[in-house]
Scaffold this active site. Structure first.
Site, PDB file in Angstrom:
ATOM      1  N   GLN B 112       0.785  -0.978   0.082  1.00  0.00           N
ATOM      2  CA  GLN B 112      -0.011  -0.034  -0.020  1.00  0.00           C
ATOM      3  C   GLN B 112       0.968   1.254   0.036  1.00  0.00           C
ATOM      4  O   GLN B 112       0.461   2.262   0.588  1.00  0.00           O
ATOM      5  CB  GLN B 112      -0.847  -0.042   1.150  1.00  0.00           C
ATOM      6  CG  GLN B 112      -2.222  -0.924   0.905  1.00  0.00           C
ATOM      7  CD  GLN B 112      -3.181  -0.815   1.865  1.00  0.00           C
ATOM      8  OE1 GLN B 112      -2.958  -0.494   3.066  1.00  0.00           O
ATOM      9  NE2 GLN B 112      -4.411  -1.210   1.320  1.00  0.00           N
ATOM     10  N   LYS B 161       3.594   5.948   8.841  1.00  0.00           N
ATOM     11  CA  LYS B 161       2.932   5.420  10.069  1.00  0.00           C
ATOM     12  C   LYS B 161       3.787   5.535  11.302  1.00  0.00           C
ATOM     13  O   LYS B 161       3.347   5.803  12.471  1.00  0.00           O
ATOM     14  CB  LYS B 161       2.564   3.958   9.574  1.00  0.00           C
ATOM     15  CG  LYS B 161       1.892   3.429  10.785  1.00  0.00           C
ATOM     16  CD  LYS B 161       1.331   1.710  10.355  1.00  0.00           C
ATOM     17  CE  LYS B 161       0.513   1.104  11.247  1.00  0.00           C
ATOM     18  NZ  LYS B 161       0.134  -0.263  10.932  1.00  0.00           N
TER      19      LYS B 161
END
Lengths: 88, 568
Positions: B112, B161
């Site tokens: 992703q 992240k």
């Protein structure tokens, strides 16, 4: 096509050069030569670029569009300076 | 260390005044959703990230505030590309927050991973990727300031992240809005001189007047000068449709008097508008006798498509106020008005009923406008229904019509209506949609049903990609290649689909039932409503300036060219 020399001061941020090049590409500006170098302190970079514009597109317009980019601190059209330097 | 990057993000969003986020979680953005769980910020869980982006646009345009959408990395982020491009074209202030893969794997084709910062370079005002969690509050404040200041537009903030997960100390951000440019008095005086000496002036008003909140000033200036006003697609509502000085919308599907006013003018006073090709038609033939005063907050717009005799860089509110202050003399515009009033009387907007007894789409939209009124908010997708919504809904206030102007994004109406309803919970929100557009984004009605967002959708169902079909009729000898959608054969059945999505589904295919159906839809307050208005497939949008022709060739209806014949 008309040829113009522009000189820009950029913030030395990731992607700053990409923003300029993408603008040239999306606005149909042909790049003839391009040179990037650190400017003084290292917080800024100097970009000298020679571009060809399509008929009907003005360098003033391009300078203003470059001026909208957050990472661009200044843009100068040096086309005529250069002509003077060369004694043309 | 009192928080994490994610905690700092949510706290910063609260501190800059964000009250709602439209978004969808996923792997990379997941850390942000944990502190969001207990935040006072409302999160509307969409069914597709494109819906989140358009909802943020709808919210921004009803409230005048920054709309916020959030998505995860990779496909989540790329699904925001269309709304970002749309917001860039129509100068809508939104901030998109995307998750990104961890710093250590950026550039390795990680799961992703998509380089969303690069992908969105040409369609955002700016895009950030944050590498230090301590920077998050400052970047959020900068993103909000950038989105609303100058010419508004979209800003992207990409957050790896691990940056979201890392401990940091929260520093409250300062939201510093740059001051508005000072309107140059010399240019204002030059403009006033041109206005004072013109015999056929017109205010050519664009979306910038709405974005800058200049509608009240415009009303004063227009009434003071008696100069006619035209409002572009993006400016519908910037000037009341009921006002006698208003000639309607110019452009490809504009009114004959509005187009004529531009073509015959000796002066265009262009306010917050960009001489888009849908307004100018063939540029060399646009407003051939007019001098141009062009005011815009974006210097790059001035003289871009049409050379301005007087260019004024400034916020429309300031420019209009400055013009008002120096314009003292009212010029005699009797001859000009008598010409324009003549056109207004001869060529009002109008339509014929289909010969086969089918419902006229224009009538449906006219009745929604009458019954829902100017206090409602209207959104539209793109195509014939959009043009009819621009023509036949009567707008009286800015922010009451939200559509996709520059980008022409099909599927805009439903998610934009969702965002508009969240921003204006006390108003009735009608999405006027096409049967093609509706099938692109109707999944957000499940969001609306689940979240208690009671939008109303009028599907103007002509069974086809109507605008494309119209062009095939006019320019491709009626060869209808791939424009039939099968929606008149109930592929799908919109009433059943509405029901399945948790909405009330209604259908109407006759004139006598139109008012009753609209009122029935308006009576539903606890759920979204979808009305399948089955209309004739051959209705066309008129007037029309065919693409690639000059505005003098405007056809009031097929074969009727009032301005061209005038020249002959």
């Amino acid at each position: 096509m008309t040829r113009h020399s522009l000189s820009l001061l950029l913030r030395n941020e990731p992607g700053a050069l990409a923003r300029i090049v993408v603008l040239f590409s999306s606005r149909g500006v042909d790049v003839s030569s391009l040179s990037l170098a650190p400017d003084g302190s290292g917080a800024l970079s100097r970009l000298d670029v020679v571009v060809d514009l399509q008929p009907g597109r003005t360098p003033e317009q391009l300078v203003k569009q470059l001026g909208r980019i957050v990472d661009v601190k200044s843009v100068v059209d040096r086309t005529h300076d250069e002509a003077l330097e060369l004694g043309a | 260390m009192d928080t994490t990057g994610a905690g700092a993000l949510v706290k910063a969003l609260e501190d800059v005044g964000c009250e709602v986020i439209f978004g969808m979680p996923g792997g990379a953005i997941l850390p942000a959703y944990d502190p969001l769980f207990e935040s006072k910020i409302r999160h509307v869980l969409v069914r597709h990230e494109q819906g989140a982006g358009h909802a943020a646009q709808g919210y921004a345009q009803t409230t005048g505030r920054v709309g916020v959408c959030m998505a995860t990395s990779g496909p989540g982020a790329t699904n925001l590309v269309t709304p970002l491009a749309d917001a860039y074209m129509d100068s809508v202030p939104i901030v998109a927050i995307t998750g990104q893969v961890a710093r250590s794997v950026i550039g390795t084709d990680a799961f992703q991973e998509a380089d969303i910062r690069s992908i969105t370079l040409p369609i955002t005002k700016h895009s950030f990727q944050v590498h230090d969690p301590a920077d998050i509050p400052r970047v959020i404040a900068e993103a909000f300031a950038l989105a609303v200041s100058g010419r508004p537009g979209p800003v992207l903030v990409d957050l790896p992240k691990d940056v979201l997960a890392t401990a940091t100390t929260y520093t409250p951000p300062k939201l510093v809005l740059p001051s508005r440019p000072v309107v140059p008095p010399v240019q204002v005086r030059n403009a006033a001189q041109l206005i004072g000496s013109s015999k056929r002036p017109v205010f050519y008003v664009g979306g910038g007047v709405i974005r800058s909140g200049a509608a009240p000033e415009l009303l004063k200036l227009a009434e003071k000068t008696g100069i006619p006003v035209v409002t572009t697609l993006m400016a519908r509502g910037a000037f009341p449709d009921s006002h006698r000085l208003h000639l309607g919308m110019p452009g490809m599907h504009g009114t004959v008097p509005a187009v004529a006013a531009l073509q015959r003018a000796d002066l265009l006073i262009a306010l917050g508008t960009r001489f888009d090709d849908r307004v100018t038609g063939l540029l060399p033939e646009f407003a051939p006798h007019a001098a141009v005063v062009h005011a815009d907050i974006d210097p790059a717009e001035i003289s871009k498509n049409r050379k301005a005799d007087v260019g004024i860089v400034g916020d429309c509110r300031d420019v209009i106020a400055a013009l008002s202050a120096v314009l003292t003399r009212r010029t005699d515009l009797t001859a000009w008005w008598s010409y324009l009033d003549g056109l207004r009387a001869t060529y009002p907007l109008g339509y014929d009923w289909p010969a086969d007894g089918a419902l006229a789409p224009q009538y449906v939209i006219e009745r929604i406008s009458t019954l829902a009124g100017p206090e409602s908010v209207y959104t539209a997708g793109v195509g014939q229904h959009q043009m009819w919504a621009a023509q036949y809904v009567k707008y009286e206030r800015p922010g009451s019509f939200i559509n996709s102007g520059g980008a022409g994004t099909m599927g805009f109406a439903v998610p934009a209506a969702m965002g508009a309803q969240v921003g204006a919970p006390d108003r009735t929100v009608w999405a006027i949609d096409g049967d093609g557009c509706f099938q692109m984004t109707n999944q957000e009605l499940a969001t609306c049903a689940a979240e208690g967002i009671p939008v109303k959708v009028a599907i103007i169902n002509n069974g086809n990609l109507g605008m494309v079909r119209q062009w095939q009729t006019l320019f491709y000898d009626g060869r209808y290649s791939n424009t039939g959608l099968g929606t008149h054969q109930r592929h799908p059945d919109f009433v059943k689909l509405a029901d399945a999505l948790g909405c009330v589904g209604l259908r109407c295919d006759s004139r006598s039932e139109v008012d009753g159906t609209i009122l029935e839809a308006m009576a539903v307050r606890d759920r979204p409503v979808v009305v399948d208005f089955v209309v004739g497939q051959d209705a066309q949008v008129w007037p029309m300036v065919a693409a690639g022709t000059g505005n003098d060739e405007i056809m009031a209806a097929r074969g009727i060219r009032p301005l061209f014949d005038e020249v002959e």
